[in-house]
Design a protein around this motif. Sequence first.
Motif, short mmCIF file in Angstrom:
data_model
loop_
_atom_site.label_atom_id
_atom_site.label_comp_id
_atom_site.label_asym_id
_atom_site.label_seq_id
_atom_site.Cartn_x
_atom_site.Cartn_y
_atom_site.Cartn_z
N THR A 321 0.82 -1.21 0.00
CA THR A 321 0.00 0.00 0.00
C THR A 321 0.86 1.26 0.00
O THR A 321 0.51 2.27 -0.63
CB THR A 321 -0.96 -0.01 1.20
OG1 THR A 321 -1.83 -1.13 1.10
CG2 THR A 321 -1.80 1.26 1.24
N SER A 322 2.00 1.23 0.68
CA SER A 322 2.92 2.38 0.64
C SER A 322 3.40 2.62 -0.79
O SER A 322 3.53 3.78 -1.23
CB SER A 322 4.12 2.13 1.56
OG SER A 322 3.72 2.04 2.91
N LYS A 325 0.64 4.39 -2.72
CA LYS A 325 0.55 5.82 -2.38
C LYS A 325 1.62 6.63 -3.08
O LYS A 325 1.36 7.76 -3.54
CB LYS A 325 0.64 6.00 -0.86
CG LYS A 325 -0.58 5.49 -0.11
CD LYS A 325 -0.40 5.69 1.40
CE LYS A 325 -1.64 5.21 2.15
NZ LYS A 325 -1.49 5.37 3.62
N LEU A 330 0.30 10.35 -3.77
CA LEU A 330 -0.38 10.72 -2.53
C LEU A 330 0.60 10.91 -1.38
O LEU A 330 0.26 11.48 -0.36
CB LEU A 330 -1.42 9.66 -2.16
CG LEU A 330 -2.49 9.40 -3.21
CD1 LEU A 330 -3.41 8.27 -2.77
CD2 LEU A 330 -3.30 10.66 -3.48
N THR A 331 1.81 10.38 -1.54
CA THR A 331 2.88 10.60 -0.59
C THR A 331 4.19 10.62 -1.36
O THR A 331 4.28 10.06 -2.46
CB THR A 331 2.89 9.51 0.50
OG1 THR A 331 3.79 9.88 1.54
CG2 THR A 331 3.33 8.17 -0.06
N ASP A 444 -5.73 -1.84 -6.29
CA ASP A 444 -5.29 -2.22 -4.95
C ASP A 444 -6.30 -3.20 -4.35
O ASP A 444 -7.34 -2.80 -3.85
CB ASP A 444 -5.14 -0.99 -4.07
CG ASP A 444 -4.47 -1.29 -2.73
OD1 ASP A 444 -4.09 -2.45 -2.51
OD2 ASP A 444 -4.34 -0.37 -1.91
#
Length: 535
Positions: A321-322, A325, A330-331, A444
């Motif tokens: 999930t990281s 993102k 998103l990050t 995802d």
Amino acid sequence: MSQPFIDIQNLSIRFGPQQVVKNLNLQVAAGESVALVGESGSGKTLTARSLLGLLPEGAVLTADRFTIDGRDMRHASRSDWRALRGRRIGYVLQDALVSLDPLRRIGQQLSDALSAAGHRGHLQDKSIELLKAAGIHDAESRLERYPHQLSGGQRQRALIATALAGTPTLLIADEPTTALDMTVQRQILQLLAQRRRDGHGLLLISHDLAVVAELADRVLVMRDGEVVEQGHSGPLLNRPQHAWTQRLLRAVPTPATRGLRLSAAEPTPLPPRPTRSSAPLLEGIGLHKAYGDRLVLNDINFRLHAGETLGVVGESGSGKTSLVKVVMGLTEPDSGTLLLEGERWDRLPEKARRARRARLQLIAQDPFSSFDPRYTVEKIIGESLDSAGIYGDARRQRVRQLLDEVQLGDRFLQRYPQQLSGGQRQRVAIARAFAPNPALLVADEPVSALDVSVQAQVLDLLADMQAEHGTALLFISHDLGVIQHLADRVLVMQNGQVVESGALQQVFAAPQHPWTQKLLQALPVIPDWQPANAY
């Protein structure tokens, strides 16, 4: 032969004139494992809830025989059911995070379960024993934690521990491993198998036929409230007689189904995808990301080409999930470079990203949570066209075209998310993602909570849309069967690192890393079932 713990003859459940369970016969003995399988709406969970006196308001139950633990429960009072629940029958639900009280510590919830089962004194010691029996290490410290402070597997084990507090003769497990990682699922399956070996009965509710093959002695296949086929699990799952059972089995994604349509009545090839591009569409170079002293991405390198599917697998906390993102912008990675269509994508101001955001879209695991409940389907899909600058009549035409492509049609235009089934919501999510003609889809866990037949339809739809549009797919999943069916190449992640990568057949046929080997060993399979050429 002794009387079975559950003995039901000709069970019917109605809501007004609608009969939702029809003439069902079910027997479960102590130490026996019986599975109810079928798609959503087939009557599995209603049947299970009837054994606990927990049918929804308005349900009317009739049966020629409805005996539990030697007692006729057709006219049982509330106190009769309370005496049965927990003490004689334990109940494990699918989503432990929802089933456990988020405001109370695990120890308090176990103490309550023990007290309800008639235990007095030494409740903490008994709670620790239950957690240890459920396979939770360091049980003492887990008693002080809240559900959200446990991993998914630990929560599910804690939920099983509460269900076993009364040492029930029968455990009802309703989709107990859905959405769990393969290694955690393997642990839960081993725990349930051990309870059966200890003499406890098990009624398993599941759409995962490989899990059923591993745990069940007998199987009842349900469709539209009726049992269409039943028998011992080995013969039934290897040589099913009913067309619906055959179709359910053919819908299970495996290496043998690669290139075949899962939802078809007969093996049918999928359309060929466009030849992949020579230059990568998306490229990650030395990506690192940390939260405090926790490193969640450690030197991640990968390439994804147009028209290609890259599968990413790993357990919870592995960094999947990281990575999503970071890819979605998103990050930001702490170091390394992410290129989209050959140009820098990471560490850009949002104003610089905005014009390119339509080039990549996300399909989330739970579309219901990602939809605004106040929006109609037309508005949900239409809002994704803002980035492409499509408005007015052109927008309405594009939305209708997309609904046709995902096989829903314009009759769904004015429906709200709560008026859609899980499969319909996922189709709307796919339509929304494809609306601006993206070059890349990031999916995802898009099918992890779907029934096998609905999952088959969604996977076929993704393959059709990908072939038509030439879209690249970054597919994150814990389900190795889905990855083996769908992906061209694979990244295997553990503790924020890519421990193995390469062409799918190469990695899964001859895995080199111990973690990849462990994941593949944890994958439940249906022995001797060959869906591609069985019929």
